[in-house]
Design an enzyme around this catalytic site. Structure first.
Site, short mmCIF file in Angstrom:
data_model
loop_
_atom_site.label_atom_id
_atom_site.label_comp_id
_atom_site.label_asym_id
_atom_site.label_seq_id
_atom_site.Cartn_x
_atom_site.Cartn_y
_atom_site.Cartn_z
N HIS A 66 0.82 -1.20 0.00
CA HIS A 66 0.00 0.00 0.00
C HIS A 66 0.87 1.27 0.00
O HIS A 66 0.70 2.16 -0.85
CB HIS A 66 -0.94 -0.03 1.22
CG HIS A 66 -1.83 1.16 1.32
ND1 HIS A 66 -3.16 1.11 0.96
CD2 HIS A 66 -1.58 2.43 1.72
CE1 HIS A 66 -3.68 2.32 1.15
NE2 HIS A 66 -2.75 3.13 1.61
N GLU A 67 1.79 1.34 0.94
CA GLU A 67 2.62 2.55 1.07
C GLU A 67 3.50 2.77 -0.16
O GLU A 67 3.67 3.90 -0.62
CB GLU A 67 3.51 2.47 2.33
CG GLU A 67 2.73 2.56 3.63
CD GLU A 67 1.94 3.86 3.76
OE1 GLU A 67 2.40 4.90 3.28
OE2 GLU A 67 0.84 3.81 4.34
N HIS A 86 1.63 4.32 -3.05
CA HIS A 86 1.51 5.79 -2.95
C HIS A 86 2.74 6.45 -3.59
O HIS A 86 2.62 7.46 -4.28
CB HIS A 86 1.43 6.23 -1.49
CG HIS A 86 0.07 6.11 -0.88
ND1 HIS A 86 -1.08 6.57 -1.49
CD2 HIS A 86 -0.33 5.61 0.33
CE1 HIS A 86 -2.12 6.34 -0.70
NE2 HIS A 86 -1.70 5.75 0.40
ZN LIG Z 1 -2.74 5.11 1.97
#
Ligand SMILES: [Zn+2]
Length: 227
Positions: free
Chosen positions: A97-98, A101
């Protein structure tokens, strides 16, 4: 600017060494996710998007429940996150997830918005790096620490995209994407008066869980257990 800030962060925080099981796990899971992203971008003919990425994964001693990835692939996991992830698969979910980004340029977008909002003229990278105001914004966007007063939450759209591709990257790296559901449920249970940093900029509400469930069939196509 990312590299400078990352080095500075590491010199002012205690890094957990690789001869520690958790320190080793963060590097191992991180490089598996990074490999998966490399393969995915290659398959999509987008390999050049990862140019300038030089992955680095570090676990630092901190009670904060947090993890982040700066542009260029500089990643930090806080030891406070590990009691919530509880297992390697959930850690892979957070890292997927990170990192999404970062590779999807969400931070860059948020940073430009913030610079515009504060009326700062972007006169080039060097000028940016030398301006204390822009360094502050950078820290609010990329490395939310206890010292930062203002947290900039990700937009719903960025969150959705990071969940979507994060699940795919974790699955390609050999981690069961279904672990995302209990992990985000554990995160949601930590809300309340003083929610963890990760929760402040990544709201874990029923809507998110529902969307994760909707994304699961696609993510599972990329998952080959036992890799
Ligand atoms: Zn996030």
């Amino acid at each position: 600017m990312a590299l400078t800030q990352y080095k500075q962060f590491l010199t002012t925080n205690k890094i957990v060494p690789v001869n520690n099981n958790d320190g080793e796990m963060v590097k191992r899971v991180g490089s598996r996710i990074a490999d998966a992203i490399g393969r995915y971008y290659q398959q999509q003919g987008l390999a050049e998007a990862l140019e300038g990425y030089n992955w680095e994964f570090n676990l630092v001693e901190s009670k904060e429940v947090n993890a982040w990835c700066m542009p260029g692939g500089k990643v930090v996991v806080y030891t406070g996150l590990l009691p919530v992830t509880q297992n390697e698969t959930a850690l892979a979910i957070v890292l997927g997830h990170e990192i999404t980004h970062a590779v999807a340029g969400h931070g860059r977008e948020r940073m430009s918005h913030q610079l515009l909002a504060q009326g700062i003229e972007v006169a080039g990278d060097i000028a940016l790096g030398n301006n204390s105001q822009t360094v502050d914004i950078f820290n609010q966007v990329y490395a939310p620490t206890a010292q930062v007063a203002v947290l900039l939450p990700y937009s719903r759209q960025h969150e959705y995209e990071a969940d979507h591709y994060g699940l795919i990257f974790a699955a390609m790296a050999g981690y069961d994407p279904r672990e995302a559901i209990p992990f985000w449920q554990r995160m949601a249970a930590m809300g309340g008066e003083k929610p963890p940093i990760l929760l402040s900029d990544h709201p874990a509400d029923a809507d998110r869980i529902k969307k994760l469930q909707d994304l699961m069939p696609e993510a599972l196509k990329y998952y080959k257990p036992g890799n």
